[in-house]
Write an enzyme that holds these catalytic residues in place. Structure first.
Site, PDB file in Angstrom:
ATOM      1  N   GLY A 151       0.595  -4.965   0.787  1.00 51.22           N
ATOM      2  CA  GLY A 151      -0.560  -5.032  -0.107  1.00 51.22           C
ATOM      3  C   GLY A 151      -0.253  -5.718  -1.430  1.00 51.22           C
TER       4      GLY A 151
ATOM      5  N   ALA B  34       0.871  -1.169   0.000  1.00 48.50           N
ATOM      6  CA  ALA B  34       0.000   0.000   0.000  1.00 48.50           C
ATOM      7  C   ALA B  34       0.912   1.224   0.000  1.00 48.50           C
ATOM      8  CB  ALA B  34      -0.882  -0.010   1.241  1.00 48.50           C
TER       9      ALA B  34
ATOM     10  N   GLU C  63       4.371  -5.226   7.287  1.00 47.02           N
ATOM     11  CA  GLU C  63       3.619  -4.196   8.027  1.00 47.02           C
ATOM     12  C   GLU C  63       4.048  -4.078   9.473  1.00 47.02           C
ATOM     13  OE1 GLU C  63       2.330  -6.494   6.049  1.00 47.02           O
ATOM     14  OE2 GLU C  63       0.857  -5.571   4.719  1.00 47.02           O
TER      15      GLU C  63
ATOM     16  N   GLU D  88      -0.564  -9.313  -0.682  1.00 45.39           N
ATOM     17  CA  GLU D  88      -2.006  -9.552  -0.501  1.00 45.39           C
ATOM     18  C   GLU D  88      -2.745  -9.555  -1.838  1.00 45.39           C
ATOM     19  OE1 GLU D  88      -1.978  -6.328   2.492  1.00 45.39           O
ATOM     20  OE2 GLU D  88      -3.329  -7.632   3.621  1.00 45.39           O
TER      21      GLU D  88
HETATM   22  N1  COA Z   1       4.626   3.161  -0.455  1.00 42.47           N
HETATM   23  C1  COA Z   1       5.039   4.320  -0.951  1.00 42.47           C
HETATM   24  N2  COA Z   1       6.205   4.484  -1.610  1.00 42.47           N
HETATM   25  C2  COA Z   1       6.970   3.388  -1.760  1.00 42.47           C
HETATM   26  C3  COA Z   1       6.602   2.133  -1.269  1.00 42.47           C
HETATM   27  C4  COA Z   1       5.378   2.041  -0.579  1.00 42.47           C
HETATM   28  N3  COA Z   1       4.911   0.881  -0.079  1.00 42.47           N
HETATM   29  N4  COA Z   1       7.576   1.242  -1.558  1.00 42.47           N
HETATM   30  C5  COA Z   1       8.511   1.926  -2.240  1.00 42.47           C
HETATM   31  N5  COA Z   1       8.149   3.215  -2.369  1.00 42.47           N
HETATM   32  C6  COA Z   1       8.884   4.308  -3.034  1.00 42.47           C
HETATM   33  C7  COA Z   1      10.080   4.769  -2.223  1.00 42.47           C
HETATM   34  O1  COA Z   1       9.670   5.688  -1.242  1.00 42.47           O
HETATM   35  C8  COA Z   1      10.919   5.378  -3.299  1.00 42.47           C
HETATM   36  O2  COA Z   1      10.379   6.645  -3.640  1.00 42.47           O
HETATM   37  P1  COA Z   1      11.359   7.918  -3.912  1.00 42.47           P
HETATM   38  O3  COA Z   1      12.236   7.482  -5.055  1.00 42.47           O
HETATM   39  O4  COA Z   1      10.429   9.018  -4.265  1.00 42.47           O
HETATM   40  O5  COA Z   1      12.119   8.111  -2.655  1.00 42.47           O
HETATM   41  C9  COA Z   1      10.684   4.461  -4.486  1.00 42.47           C
HETATM   42  O6  COA Z   1       9.445   3.806  -4.234  1.00 42.47           O
HETATM   43  C10 COA Z   1      11.770   3.410  -4.659  1.00 42.47           C
HETATM   44  O7  COA Z   1      11.878   2.676  -3.438  1.00 42.47           O
HETATM   45  P2  COA Z   1      13.264   2.511  -2.626  1.00 42.47           P
HETATM   46  O8  COA Z   1      12.915   2.254  -1.202  1.00 42.47           O
HETATM   47  O9  COA Z   1      14.170   3.665  -2.927  1.00 42.47           O
HETATM   48  O10 COA Z   1      13.841   1.204  -3.319  1.00 42.47           O
HETATM   49  P3  COA Z   1      14.871   0.155  -2.661  1.00 42.47           P
HETATM   50  O11 COA Z   1      15.307  -0.723  -3.788  1.00 42.47           O
HETATM   51  O12 COA Z   1      15.880   0.843  -1.840  1.00 42.47           O
HETATM   52  O13 COA Z   1      13.971  -0.721  -1.647  1.00 42.47           O
HETATM   53  C11 COA Z   1      12.019  -1.953  -0.946  1.00 42.47           C
HETATM   54  C12 COA Z   1      12.927  -1.535  -2.129  1.00 42.47           C
HETATM   55  C13 COA Z   1      10.795  -2.669  -1.543  1.00 42.47           C
HETATM   56  C14 COA Z   1      12.763  -2.900  -0.009  1.00 42.47           C
HETATM   57  C15 COA Z   1      11.573  -0.703  -0.168  1.00 42.47           C
HETATM   58  O14 COA Z   1      11.041   0.244  -1.100  1.00 42.47           O
HETATM   59  C16 COA Z   1      10.514  -0.944   0.872  1.00 42.47           C
HETATM   60  O15 COA Z   1      10.800  -1.468   1.940  1.00 42.47           O
HETATM   61  N6  COA Z   1       9.244  -0.527   0.590  1.00 42.47           N
HETATM   62  C17 COA Z   1       8.162  -0.590   1.525  1.00 42.47           C
HETATM   63  C18 COA Z   1       7.677  -2.006   1.690  1.00 42.47           C
HETATM   64  C19 COA Z   1       6.564  -2.049   2.737  1.00 42.47           C
HETATM   65  O16 COA Z   1       6.741  -1.820   3.917  1.00 42.47           O
HETATM   66  N7  COA Z   1       5.362  -2.388   2.258  1.00 42.47           N
HETATM   67  C20 COA Z   1       4.225  -2.550   3.121  1.00 42.47           C
HETATM   68  C21 COA Z   1       3.408  -1.343   3.115  1.00 42.47           C
HETATM   69  S1  COA Z   1       1.990  -1.539   4.147  1.00 42.47           S
END
Ligand code: COA
Length: 259
Positions: A111, A65, A134, A114
């Site tokens: 999400g 999400a 989460e 999910e």
């Molecule tokens: N919601 C909003 N933005 C998100 C996102 C999310 N769930 N997941 C990634 N993004 C965004 C990042 O903020 C970043 O944006 P920016 O370039 O404007 O800063 C962009 O997507 C790229 O992500 P980044 O974190 O820089 O990539 P990474 O390769 O370093 O890491 C992940 C990849 C997937 C490990 C990391 O993005 C992450 O942990 N995301 C969240 C996962 C999460 O907790 N999901 C559950 C949500 S309830």
């Protein structure tokens, strides 16, 4: 007409691509609304027989999400967000009368995991990663993750993943039954389309009955056996069952009409 997703039809399959690769295809309100519309389109159009959901870019299916929508939420707004998404997308996919398959092409977190689990089954590319992180945010899954993960991989494994927030690679997901197939990235969509082509050759009313009964097995196993008897019987009144059985006995390929 869609801004956040791409759609195209390939051999009767609606290919839905979530298209926010710069945000790793995170599910914001607009994506949820457009996914809901795309599923309605699948269900409404007679020339569409199935759908594949995938993510744009090489890195992510859906990284969750959209966390940027979270800080302003209170209890009521958080519950409303989850309820709306479940109704408009996740339950709608699960209850769909045509098969919807997830082609997981990278991160499927929160999400995203999910969304993949709401689909009828899942394929993963070798670089896919699954998880419910989460708990790292002080939250829990809100789009069905605590329920569907238990059904798909069992209570012990699901509890560990949900409590640790750890990620699973594609091979581990395969071993646990979270995905049915692992492919090279370029083979992911072709493999999904190939399986769906095979399903398209089957009688649509039988396909629809099976999709419903599998859900009954998952959620109401006691009622499921009775529902299966009723659906089994009802299919004998269809033209396709007459055609399918006659074609077998006449040693020819059945021509199904969906009637
Ligand atoms: N919601 C909003 N933005 C998100 C996102 C999310 N769930 N997941 C990634 N993004 C965004 C990042 O903020 C970043 O944006 P920016 O370039 O404007 O800063 C962009 O997507 C790229 O992500 P980044 O974190 O820089 O990539 P990474 O390769 O370093 O890491 C992940 C990849 C997937 C490990 C990391 O993005 C992450 O942990 N995301 C969240 C996962 C999460 O907790 N999901 C559950 C949500 S309830």
């Amino acid at each position: 007409m869609y801004q956040q997703i791409l759609t195209e039809v390939q051999q009767g399959t609606l290919v839905i691509t979530i298209n926010r690769p710069d945000k790793l295809n995170a599910l914001n309100k607009e994506v949820i609304a457009e996914l809901s519309q795309a599923i309605d389109e699948l269900l409404a159009k007679n020339d569409l027989h199935s759908a594949v959901i995938t993510g744009a870019g090489p890195k992510a299916f859906v990284a969750g999400a959209d966390i940027s929508e979270f800080p302003q939420l209170d209890a009521a707004a958080g519950a409303a967000l989850a309820a709306l998404g479940q109704e408009k997308v996740f339950s709608k996919i699960e209850n769909a009368t045509k098969p919807i398959v997830a082609a997981v092409n990278g991160f499927a977190l929160g999400g995203g995991c999910e969304l993949a689990m709401a689909c009828h089954f899942r394929l993963a590319s070798a670089n896919a990663k699954f998880g419910q992180p989460e708990v790292n945010l002080g939250l829990i899954p809100g789009y069905g993750g605590t329920q569907r993960l238990v059904h798909l991989i069992g209570k012990g494994r699901a509890t560990e993943l949900l409590l640790t927030g750890n990620m699973l690679g594609a091979e581990e997901a395969l071993r646990m039954g979270l995905v049915n197939h692992v492919t090279a990235p370029e083979e992911l969509l072709p493999k999904a389309l190939e399986i769906l082509q095979l399903i398209h050759s089957k009688a649509p009313l039988a396909v629809q009955a099976i999709l419903g009964l599998v859900n009954t097995a998952t959620y109401q196993p006691a009622e499921g056996l009775a529902a299966e008897v009723a659906a089994f019987g009802a299919l004998f009144d269809t033209a396709d069952a007459k055609e399918g059985t006659t074609a077998f006995l006449e040693k020819r390929k059945a021509q199904f009409t969906g009637k």
